[in-house]
Motif scaffolding. Structure first.
Motif, PDB file in Angstrom:
ATOM      1  N   LEU A  84       5.778  77.740  10.816  1.00  0.00           N
ATOM      2  CA  LEU A  84       5.356  76.951   9.802  1.00  0.00           C
ATOM      3  C   LEU A  84       5.497  77.298   8.301  1.00  0.00           C
ATOM      4  CD1 LEU A  84       3.397  74.833   8.742  1.00  0.00           C
ATOM      5  CD2 LEU A  84       1.495  76.316   9.025  1.00  0.00           C
ATOM      6  N   ILE A  85       5.730  78.677   8.302  1.00  0.00           N
ATOM      7  CA  ILE A  85       6.311  79.097   7.034  1.00  0.00           C
ATOM      8  C   ILE A  85       7.705  78.642   6.929  1.00  0.00           C
ATOM      9  CG2 ILE A  85       6.895  81.355   5.670  1.00  0.00           C
ATOM     10  CD1 ILE A  85       4.504  82.519   7.243  1.00  0.00           C
ATOM     11  N   TYR A  86       8.607  78.808   7.902  1.00  0.00           N
ATOM     12  CA  TYR A  86      10.017  78.723   7.968  1.00  0.00           C
ATOM     13  C   TYR A  86      10.336  77.072   7.460  1.00  0.00           C
ATOM     14  CZ  TYR A  86      10.815  82.947  10.072  1.00  0.00           C
ATOM     15  OH  TYR A  86      10.733  84.209  10.520  1.00  0.00           O
ATOM     16  N   ALA A  87       9.409  76.197   8.107  1.00  0.00           N
ATOM     17  CA  ALA A  87       9.423  74.837   8.009  1.00  0.00           C
ATOM     18  C   ALA A  87       9.092  74.344   6.311  1.00  0.00           C
ATOM     19  CB  ALA A  87       8.541  73.951   8.965  1.00  0.00           C
TER      20      ALA A  87
ATOM     21  N   GLU B 123       9.282  71.462  15.124  1.00  0.00           N
ATOM     22  CA  GLU B 123       9.253  71.206  16.616  1.00  0.00           C
ATOM     23  C   GLU B 123       9.330  72.471  17.335  1.00  0.00           C
ATOM     24  OE1 GLU B 123      12.899  69.295  16.951  1.00  0.00           O
ATOM     25  OE2 GLU B 123      11.976  67.223  16.595  1.00  0.00           O
ATOM     26  N   ARG B 124      10.050  73.663  16.783  1.00  0.00           N
ATOM     27  CA  ARG B 124       9.881  74.915  17.331  1.00  0.00           C
ATOM     28  C   ARG B 124       8.330  75.359  17.161  1.00  0.00           C
ATOM     29  NH1 ARG B 124      13.279  77.867  20.216  1.00  0.00           N
ATOM     30  NH2 ARG B 124      12.482  79.951  19.191  1.00  0.00           N
TER      31      ARG B 124
ATOM     32  N   LEU C 136       3.495  77.055  20.195  1.00  0.00           N
ATOM     33  CA  LEU C 136       2.233  77.014  20.557  1.00  0.00           C
ATOM     34  C   LEU C 136       1.695  76.692  22.017  1.00  0.00           C
ATOM     35  CD1 LEU C 136       0.864  75.225  17.233  1.00  0.00           C
ATOM     36  CD2 LEU C 136       0.583  77.614  18.027  1.00  0.00           C
ATOM     37  N   ALA C 137       2.609  75.780  22.635  1.00  0.00           N
ATOM     38  CA  ALA C 137       2.481  75.418  23.854  1.00  0.00           C
ATOM     39  C   ALA C 137       2.801  76.500  24.818  1.00  0.00           C
ATOM     40  CB  ALA C 137       3.480  74.287  24.318  1.00  0.00           C
ATOM     41  N   LEU C 138       3.731  77.389  24.368  1.00  0.00           N
ATOM     42  CA  LEU C 138       4.152  78.764  25.005  1.00  0.00           C
ATOM     43  C   LEU C 138       2.972  79.603  25.086  1.00  0.00           C
ATOM     44  CD1 LEU C 138       6.022  80.558  26.630  1.00  0.00           C
ATOM     45  CD2 LEU C 138       6.728  81.268  24.404  1.00  0.00           C
ATOM     46  N   ILE C 139       2.370  79.907  23.969  1.00  0.00           N
ATOM     47  CA  ILE C 139       1.333  80.694  23.904  1.00  0.00           C
ATOM     48  C   ILE C 139       0.114  80.141  24.658  1.00  0.00           C
ATOM     49  CG2 ILE C 139      -0.422  81.795  22.207  1.00  0.00           C
ATOM     50  CD1 ILE C 139       1.789  81.748  20.097  1.00  0.00           C
TER      51      ILE C 139
ATOM     52  N   ILE D 272      16.327  69.494   5.142  1.00  0.00           N
ATOM     53  CA  ILE D 272      15.235  68.717   5.904  1.00  0.00           C
ATOM     54  C   ILE D 272      15.171  68.705   7.397  1.00  0.00           C
ATOM     55  CG2 ILE D 272      14.211  66.259   6.153  1.00  0.00           C
ATOM     56  CD1 ILE D 272      15.142  65.470   3.198  1.00  0.00           C
ATOM     57  N   ALA D 273      16.505  68.581   7.785  1.00  0.00           N
ATOM     58  CA  ALA D 273      16.798  68.683   9.258  1.00  0.00           C
ATOM     59  C   ALA D 273      16.169  70.081   9.745  1.00  0.00           C
ATOM     60  CB  ALA D 273      18.004  68.490   9.578  1.00  0.00           C
ATOM     61  N   LEU D 274      16.532  71.199   8.994  1.00  0.00           N
ATOM     62  CA  LEU D 274      15.913  72.308   9.540  1.00  0.00           C
ATOM     63  C   LEU D 274      14.370  72.624   9.387  1.00  0.00           C
ATOM     64  CD1 LEU D 274      18.629  74.610   7.464  1.00  0.00           C
ATOM     65  CD2 LEU D 274      18.373  74.413   9.893  1.00  0.00           C
ATOM     66  N   GLY D 275      13.798  71.866   8.137  1.00  0.00           N
ATOM     67  CA  GLY D 275      12.503  71.745   8.424  1.00  0.00           C
ATOM     68  C   GLY D 275      11.790  71.172   9.574  1.00  0.00           C
ATOM     69  N   ILE D 276      12.214  70.079   9.977  1.00  0.00           N
ATOM     70  CA  ILE D 276      11.882  69.331  11.084  1.00  0.00           C
ATOM     71  C   ILE D 276      12.310  70.121  12.312  1.00  0.00           C
ATOM     72  CG2 ILE D 276      12.350  67.056  12.318  1.00  0.00           C
ATOM     73  CD1 ILE D 276      13.023  65.929   9.913  1.00  0.00           C
ATOM     74  N   TRP D 277      13.252  70.623  12.493  1.00  0.00           N
ATOM     75  CA  TRP D 277      13.358  71.532  13.691  1.00  0.00           C
ATOM     76  C   TRP D 277      12.428  72.873  13.814  1.00  0.00           C
ATOM     77  CZ3 TRP D 277      15.686  76.619  13.698  1.00  0.00           C
ATOM     78  CH2 TRP D 277      16.011  77.403  14.954  1.00  0.00           C
ATOM     79  N   GLN D 278      11.923  73.168  12.511  1.00  0.00           N
ATOM     80  CA  GLN D 278      10.975  74.276  12.726  1.00  0.00           C
ATOM     81  C   GLN D 278       9.891  73.812  13.137  1.00  0.00           C
ATOM     82  OE1 GLN D 278      11.056  77.620  12.609  1.00  0.00           O
ATOM     83  NE2 GLN D 278      13.379  77.539  12.185  1.00  0.00           N
TER      84      GLN D 278
END
Length: 279
Positions: free
Chosen positions: A227-230, A47-48, A53-56, A39-45
């Motif tokens: 999104l796919i990773y999450a 956030e990433r 999206l902000a970077l793009i 679950i933590a990894l999903g939340i991290w993805q």
């Protein structure tokens, strides 16, 4: 003599009671920890993904913005990828064509080379300019002399951060004139340049003279699979939780009840205890 019967427990009843015990707490703890990590990894993805999206969006705004003057040399040490990369800038100077460097490139035009040429400015500082792409048959500067402007020129392009770690899984070999990345410091040292900016400029496409390098080929692409990773991490957490419930749910919720029932009721089936008549 009494007609009552005494029932003694047998090994079958005790086996059912033992089987009805709850699963190992350690096994449950490991499974719950794994679920929490997934679950933590999903939340991290997630956030990433928001960061990407902000970077793009930020890069798109910089690329399509009106060119601004190149930052002053005093500001160069503070330039970073997050703050200035892909910013559209403009400057003036004189190309030092005799000190150009060819860097291996693969572009939409095919395989060939980037032509990196120092631009000497009026204040004495030098900026490496990636003038664009040339195919292998135009590697030799003598084949494109009419595309090398003399005197002062105006250059606009995208500010790019130096690439010091090589490219194409190969390391630059300055002594043999084999360049695989645009390593500003290494190129400056090999060409005897001084007061060089710690970045380079990807020149815009322009109506250049015949045989000039083709500019404006900067590839701006940021992989965004977060999104796919999450969803993958969340799905794994859901499946592991379901497996935990199916595997241990009976031991956690039902088996203790059955065990109590087994202890309370006399055995009457094939596993019943031995019936002994009192004397």
């Amino acid at each position: 003599m009494s007609d009552s019967l005494a029932i003694s427990g047998d090994s079958g009843t005790r086996g059912r009671i033992a089987a009805a015990r709850s699963p190992s707490p350690w096994l449950i703890a490991v499974a719950l920890t794994a679920i929490a990590v997934l679950i933590a990894l999903g939340i991290w993805q997630v956030e990433r993904r928001a960061w990407k999206l902000a970077l793009i969006d930020r890069v798109e705004q910089r690329v399509h913005a009106k060119a601004i003057p190149l930052p002053a040399a005093s500001f160069w040490p503070a330039i970073s990828a997050a703050g200035e990369e892909y910013r559209h800038v403009a400057m003036r100077g004189r190309f030092l064509h005799d000190r150009e460097t060819l860097v291996k490139a693969v572009t939409e035009e095919g395989g060939g080379y980037w032509v990196l040429t120092p631009l000497l400015r009026d204040d004495g500082t030098t900026v490496l300019v990636n003038r664009g792409f040339v195919p292998p048959e135009r590697r030799d500067a003598s084949t494109r002399q009419d595309g090398n402007p003399d005197g002062e020129v105006a250059v606009t392009g995208l500010l790019r951060i130096t690439e010091p770690k090589g490219g194409f899984l190969r390391t630059n070999e300055p002594a043999h004139e084999r360049w695989y990345s645009r390593d500003v410091a290494a190129i400056a040292a090999a060409r005897g340049l001084h007061d060089v900016a710690p970045f380079f400029i990807d020149a815009d496409a322009a109506a250049n003279a015949r045989n000039a390098p083709v500019g404006g080929l900067t590839v701006i692409r940021f992989p965004n699979n977060h999104l796919i990773y999450a969803l993958t991490w969340f799905a794994l957490a859901f499946m592991l939780a379901g497996k935990l419930l199916v595997t241990f749910g009976g031991g956690l919720f039902r088996r203790p009840r059955f065990a109590r029932a087994a202890r309370a009721a006399p055995g009457t089936g094939s596993d019943a205890g031995t019936i002994v008549k009192p004397t």
